[in-house]
Structure formats: structure tokens, C-alpha cells
Design a protein around this motif. Sequence first.
Motif, PDB file in Angstrom:
ATOM      1  N   GLN A   8       1.519  10.790  20.500  1.00 26.43           N
ATOM      2  CA  GLN A   8       1.980  11.017  21.862  1.00 26.43           C
ATOM      3  C   GLN A   8       1.121  10.221  22.846  1.00 26.43           C
ATOM      4  N   PRO A   9       1.738   9.403  23.682  1.00 27.96           N
ATOM      5  CA  PRO A   9       0.964   8.715  24.725  1.00 27.96           C
ATOM      6  C   PRO A   9       0.511   9.709  25.780  1.00 27.96           C
ATOM      7  N   GLU A  10      -0.493   9.318  26.546  1.00 27.28           N
ATOM      8  CA  GLU A  10      -1.014  10.164  27.615  1.00 27.28           C
ATOM      9  C   GLU A  10      -0.555   9.626  28.960  1.00 27.28           C
ATOM     10  N   LEU A  11      -0.081  10.518  29.805  1.00 30.08           N
ATOM     11  CA  LEU A  11       0.397  10.148  31.143  1.00 30.08           C
ATOM     12  C   LEU A  11      -0.718  10.373  32.149  1.00 30.08           C
ATOM     13  N   LEU A  12      -1.046   9.335  32.904  1.00 31.52           N
ATOM     14  CA  LEU A  12      -2.125   9.444  33.877  1.00 31.52           C
ATOM     15  C   LEU A  12      -1.680  10.139  35.155  1.00 31.52           C
TER      16      LEU A  12
ATOM     17  N   GLN B  80      -5.586   9.765  42.539  1.00 22.82           N
ATOM     18  CA  GLN B  80      -6.981   9.676  42.142  1.00 22.82           C
ATOM     19  C   GLN B  80      -7.137  10.334  40.776  1.00 22.82           C
ATOM     20  N   MET B  81      -7.628   9.574  39.822  1.00 19.24           N
ATOM     21  CA  MET B  81      -7.786  10.096  38.472  1.00 19.24           C
ATOM     22  C   MET B  81      -8.912  11.125  38.401  1.00 19.24           C
ATOM     23  N   ARG B  82      -8.748  12.066  37.487  1.00 21.70           N
ATOM     24  CA  ARG B  82      -9.813  13.009  37.190  1.00 21.70           C
ATOM     25  C   ARG B  82     -10.858  12.331  36.309  1.00 21.70           C
ATOM     26  N   PRO B  83     -12.095  12.832  36.307  1.00 21.47           N
ATOM     27  CA  PRO B  83     -13.132  12.243  35.444  1.00 21.47           C
ATOM     28  C   PRO B  83     -12.733  12.191  33.977  1.00 21.47           C
ATOM     29  N   SER B  84     -12.000  13.195  33.516  1.00 23.73           N
ATOM     30  CA  SER B  84     -11.584  13.215  32.117  1.00 23.73           C
ATOM     31  C   SER B  84     -10.597  12.087  31.820  1.00 23.73           C
ATOM     32  N   GLN B  85      -9.759  11.745  32.797  1.00 21.98           N
ATOM     33  CA  GLN B  85      -8.816  10.645  32.610  1.00 21.98           C
ATOM     34  C   GLN B  85      -9.544   9.303  32.603  1.00 21.98           C
ATOM     35  N   ALA B  86     -10.515   9.160  33.487  1.00 26.85           N
ATOM     36  CA  ALA B  86     -11.304   7.927  33.508  1.00 26.85           C
ATOM     37  C   ALA B  86     -12.046   7.747  32.192  1.00 26.85           C
TER      38      ALA B  86
END
Length: 309
Positions: free
Chosen positions: A42-46, A57-63
Amino acid sequence: MRYIISFLLASTAPALAEVPRVMADLPPVHSLVAQVMGDLGQPELLLDKGANAHSFQMRPSQAAGLQEAGLVVWIGPEMTPWLDRALAGISGARQLRLLQAEATYRQGFGAEEGEAHDHDAGLAEDHAEEEAAAGHDHTGIDPHVWLDPANASAWLGLIAAELSALDPENAATYADNAARAQADLAVLDAEIASLLAPAKSTALVVYHDAYGYFAGHYGLTIAATLAEGDATGPGARHIAEVEALLNAGPACLFSEANHDPKLVTQLAEATGLTAAGLLDPEGAQLDPGAGLYGNLLRALGTTIADCTN
């Protein structure tokens, strides 16, 4: 002795390639990647559901996830400048920038609608300056390229090729999944074209200039947009011009997901029209997943057809 031999065999056996970790910027892009990956992963959606694609604005976990991604599939900085800034700090991240892909048909904002796109004629000349990232000015190349199903069909093949390069053991599966998704999309495309055929003579008024590819593909006419840019509200003169157009009829007036419907409501009251419905060009209100892209196109087609019929 038996255990030593088993250990030696295990240590010398070739390691199986892992399915790559894939991240996508927007819901429609994520949907296309999910179709190609299928049951393999499964791909991850940002972009969060309902968030603004231009100023997210991305979350730290996404970065942190970007640092570990094997592949990032995204439209490009013209659509999601926040991802461009994040990727600038990552060395060696494999990227598939769909807007700049050779197979992608591109056009400028305000391109003529009502005529089918000529994908065999090559790419539109990319001569305009880049958009201003902060305000997402509606000048230059229009990045809403996923709204042309022919682009999406081409991207399915590109995504399969990128995944196959990273995970050659599953290349046949990626190719089969992409071919199946392309066939399903062709069927849906024909259905929507038939559904929208009666709408070609109706003037469509939308909230902002995001529908040029969709209109061009299906032969529709975007007569006016309310907002002159994502960061700029319409002036009084522009509103008066749109009101005159609506009074001239026949016309359909649409609101848009993630935008205040107040102005649309005011125009509907002033012209005696009923607002035709809400358009969601980014799939912001849809549940993410493999089925989102088809649901997005179907919802746009149905909403427009319901007004014109």
C-alpha cells in the motif's frame, strides 16, 4: 554439522527484494499507485483528507517517512511546493514527477476548452514562467493534469516501470495491474464521455481554474471562473461579469470542495439559478484508496451532467 550446512545455505541464498515503500502527494496520484501495487503493498498518502494541496504542512512522522521512501510519486512543485522543499533535503530519493513526464499532456491556464486534446501531437510548449508557489497564481502551466484521463492512463504504465526497476521480481505483477487499471479506466472514460455529450452546449461556471484538462478531454466549455487565483478573491467587476453571463444562460454554476460556497450562493440568488452542485477536483472529500481516481472522475461527470440534463 547439519545446522552449519543449513546456516551456510541460508547465508549464501540471494536476498529477496522487498516491495518498495512508496509515497504519493495527492489522493488521485495515490489512487493510481495503489492500483499498480495491488496486493503487493500500500502506498502512503502525504496530503491529509480535506487539506489544502498548495499549503499543506507535513507532520514530523511524514518527513521521516520520506527519508526511507524507495519512491516518491508526485505531480511536481507547481502543485505541491511543500513537498519540493522537503525533498530538497533528501539526497538520492527516487522521484517520479508526473507533470514533467514525457508522456504527460500539459497546457497553460486558460487554455481553450471545448476541443479534444491531441495527445499524439506531443507536449504543449512549456514556455511560461513557473507559478508563484506561495499564492499558486493561475498563470503558467496548469498542474491539474490528473483530470485528463489520458494522462492517468499513461502514468499507470510509468508507475509500473518505476516499481519494476526497484522490485524486478514483481515486475510482471506491476505490469498486469497497470494494464488492468488502464482497461478499467478506458471503460469509465467512455461512459463519462457519453454522459457528458449533452453538456457540450452549456456554459459552466466554476470556482477556480482547475478544470481545463477535464473540459478539454470531454469537449466542455468553462465559461468563467469565480476566483482569479487561490490567494486572490474576485473583484466586484469580475463578479458583475459572471453574473451577466449567468443571466444570459444556459449556464451551470458550481461550488467547489475546500472553498467557501458563500459567493456561489450569492450569485445563485442574484440570478435565480440553483447552484448545480459541488465539484471536488482533488478528491479532497473522498475516501483514499485504489478506487478514488475512478470515483473522482465519475463524480465530476455526474455532477455536471445532472445540471445540464
